[in-house]
Design a protein around this motif. Sequence first.
Motif, short mmCIF file in Angstrom:
data_model
loop_
_atom_site.label_atom_id
_atom_site.label_comp_id
_atom_site.label_asym_id
_atom_site.label_seq_id
_atom_site.Cartn_x
_atom_site.Cartn_y
_atom_site.Cartn_z
N GLY A 125 15.19 -12.23 10.16
CA GLY A 125 14.36 -11.13 9.67
C GLY A 125 12.88 -11.45 9.56
N LYS A 126 12.48 -12.64 9.99
CA LYS A 126 11.08 -13.03 9.78
C LYS A 126 10.10 -12.20 10.62
N SER A 127 10.44 -11.91 11.88
CA SER A 127 9.56 -11.08 12.70
C SER A 127 9.50 -9.66 12.18
N THR A 128 10.64 -9.14 11.73
CA THR A 128 10.66 -7.79 11.14
C THR A 128 9.79 -7.75 9.88
N ALA A 129 9.85 -8.82 9.09
CA ALA A 129 9.00 -8.88 7.89
C ALA A 129 7.53 -8.81 8.28
N GLY A 130 7.14 -9.59 9.29
CA GLY A 130 5.75 -9.57 9.74
C GLY A 130 5.32 -8.20 10.22
N ARG A 131 6.17 -7.55 11.01
CA ARG A 131 5.82 -6.24 11.57
C ARG A 131 5.79 -5.16 10.50
N THR A 132 6.59 -5.34 9.45
CA THR A 132 6.57 -4.37 8.36
C THR A 132 5.32 -4.56 7.50
N ILE A 133 4.95 -5.80 7.27
CA ILE A 133 3.72 -6.08 6.50
C ILE A 133 2.51 -5.47 7.19
N ILE A 134 2.47 -5.57 8.52
CA ILE A 134 1.30 -5.10 9.26
C ILE A 134 1.39 -3.62 9.64
N GLN A 135 2.50 -2.96 9.20
CA GLN A 135 2.70 -1.53 9.40
C GLN A 135 3.09 -1.12 10.81
N LEU A 136 3.56 -2.05 11.62
CA LEU A 136 4.15 -1.65 12.89
C LEU A 136 5.50 -1.00 12.65
N TYR A 137 6.18 -1.40 11.57
CA TYR A 137 7.38 -0.73 11.08
C TYR A 137 7.07 -0.12 9.73
N LYS A 138 7.61 1.06 9.48
CA LYS A 138 7.46 1.68 8.16
C LYS A 138 8.49 1.07 7.22
N ALA A 139 8.04 0.60 6.08
CA ALA A 139 8.94 -0.03 5.11
C ALA A 139 9.96 0.97 4.58
N THR A 140 11.18 0.51 4.35
CA THR A 140 12.20 1.33 3.70
C THR A 140 11.84 1.54 2.24
N SER A 141 11.37 0.48 1.60
CA SER A 141 10.85 0.57 0.23
C SER A 141 10.03 -0.68 -0.06
N GLY A 142 9.36 -0.68 -1.20
CA GLY A 142 8.52 -1.82 -1.56
C GLY A 142 7.05 -1.54 -1.31
N GLN A 143 6.23 -2.51 -1.61
CA GLN A 143 4.78 -2.36 -1.50
C GLN A 143 4.16 -3.47 -0.66
N VAL A 144 3.12 -3.10 0.08
CA VAL A 144 2.23 -4.08 0.71
C VAL A 144 0.83 -3.76 0.21
N ILE A 145 0.29 -4.65 -0.59
CA ILE A 145 -1.04 -4.44 -1.17
C ILE A 145 -2.02 -5.35 -0.44
N TYR A 146 -3.02 -4.74 0.18
CA TYR A 146 -4.02 -5.49 0.95
C TYR A 146 -5.34 -5.47 0.20
N ASP A 147 -5.79 -6.64 -0.22
CA ASP A 147 -7.07 -6.77 -0.92
C ASP A 147 -7.16 -5.79 -2.09
N GLY A 148 -6.03 -5.68 -2.82
CA GLY A 148 -6.00 -4.84 -4.01
C GLY A 148 -5.63 -3.39 -3.76
N GLU A 149 -5.46 -2.98 -2.51
CA GLU A 149 -5.15 -1.58 -2.20
C GLU A 149 -3.76 -1.44 -1.61
N ASP A 150 -2.99 -0.50 -2.15
CA ASP A 150 -1.62 -0.25 -1.69
C ASP A 150 -1.66 0.51 -0.37
N ILE A 151 -1.24 -0.13 0.71
CA ILE A 151 -1.34 0.47 2.03
C ILE A 151 -0.51 1.75 2.12
N GLN A 152 0.68 1.76 1.50
CA GLN A 152 1.56 2.92 1.61
C GLN A 152 0.98 4.19 1.01
N LYS A 153 -0.01 4.04 0.12
CA LYS A 153 -0.61 5.21 -0.51
C LYS A 153 -1.83 5.74 0.25
#
Length: 322
Positions: free
Chosen positions: A50-78
């Motif tokens: 799952g490591k490549s999927t994790a990377g692609r989800t962090i960078i938004q190539l895949y839409k996360a099923t749930s959870g948060q990715v916060i970049y420099d203090g900002e929630d990308i999903q919002k």
Amino acid sequence: MKKTEKLIEVKNLKKYFHVSKGKLLKAVDDITIDIYKGETLGLVGESGCGKSTAGRTIIQLYKATSGQVIYDGEDIQKKSSTEIKNMKKKMQMIFQDPYSSLNPRMTVLEIISEGIDNHEFHYNKKEKEDKVYELLELVGLNKRHATRYPHEFSGGQRQRIGIARALAVEPEFIIADEPIAALDVSIQAQIVNLLQELQEKKGLTFLFIAHDLSMVKYISDRIAVMYLGIIVELSDSEDLYDEPFHPYTKALLSAIPVPDPKIERIRERIILEGDVPNPMDPPSGCRFRTRCPSAMDICTESVPKWQEVSSNHFVACHLYNV
């Protein structure tokens, strides 16, 4: 010097895929991890963990099923789609296969320029060409290569082109998804050295995904070990190699050849039994228990908690219940 300022905060990230007969493939199943500015975090594990999927989800190539990715203090999903596009300038990816990740019908100039055009950098034609030539020089190529096509290059040269493409939009964070796996061993060290040089010159932050622990050691400040969709151990690079805690990490490290033949002859290899379980139906309790030489009854009954066993060294394993 230890990095302390967070660039990426991944919180309870999940990525599930719907497969046949309504089943879910839990490729990434609730991972939480921080990545600090200026560091290289290694993410390692067997193929299919799952490591490549994790990377692609962090960078938004895949839409996360749930959870948060916060970049420099900002929630990308919002963010709105326009805001996400602007943030993606700061996050780029270097792909595993330099043969398939470059468009064979485009010249090197067009390939590297594509990101510049997509993200609306306001360069005129001359400025854009000069930018591409500068990037080619930066990755060890030259302006004569700009008019050629991908098939005219070796694997190592193609990966350099891929790196130049990632750098074209001036990112802060780069995910390198097994960037040396498809290359000859003689070329792998050159690419790793290039990434380290670029990090120093440009202050980049890397997530370096790989299954080869021996190479990850030399580029990573910290290493996270992934198994069947979850992270089982996280530590500073040196500490992980000197004193691994999780039985899975110990097995991975035992497979790395030692250059000293005397030590190599007497050291113990840990051979794991069986195959990685089906991610659509992972084992109860500890996911590694079906292959673990140290499995206990509790490993079947409950999921091991994530805990700090020594300074900045975290593990999820019942052997270390405190």
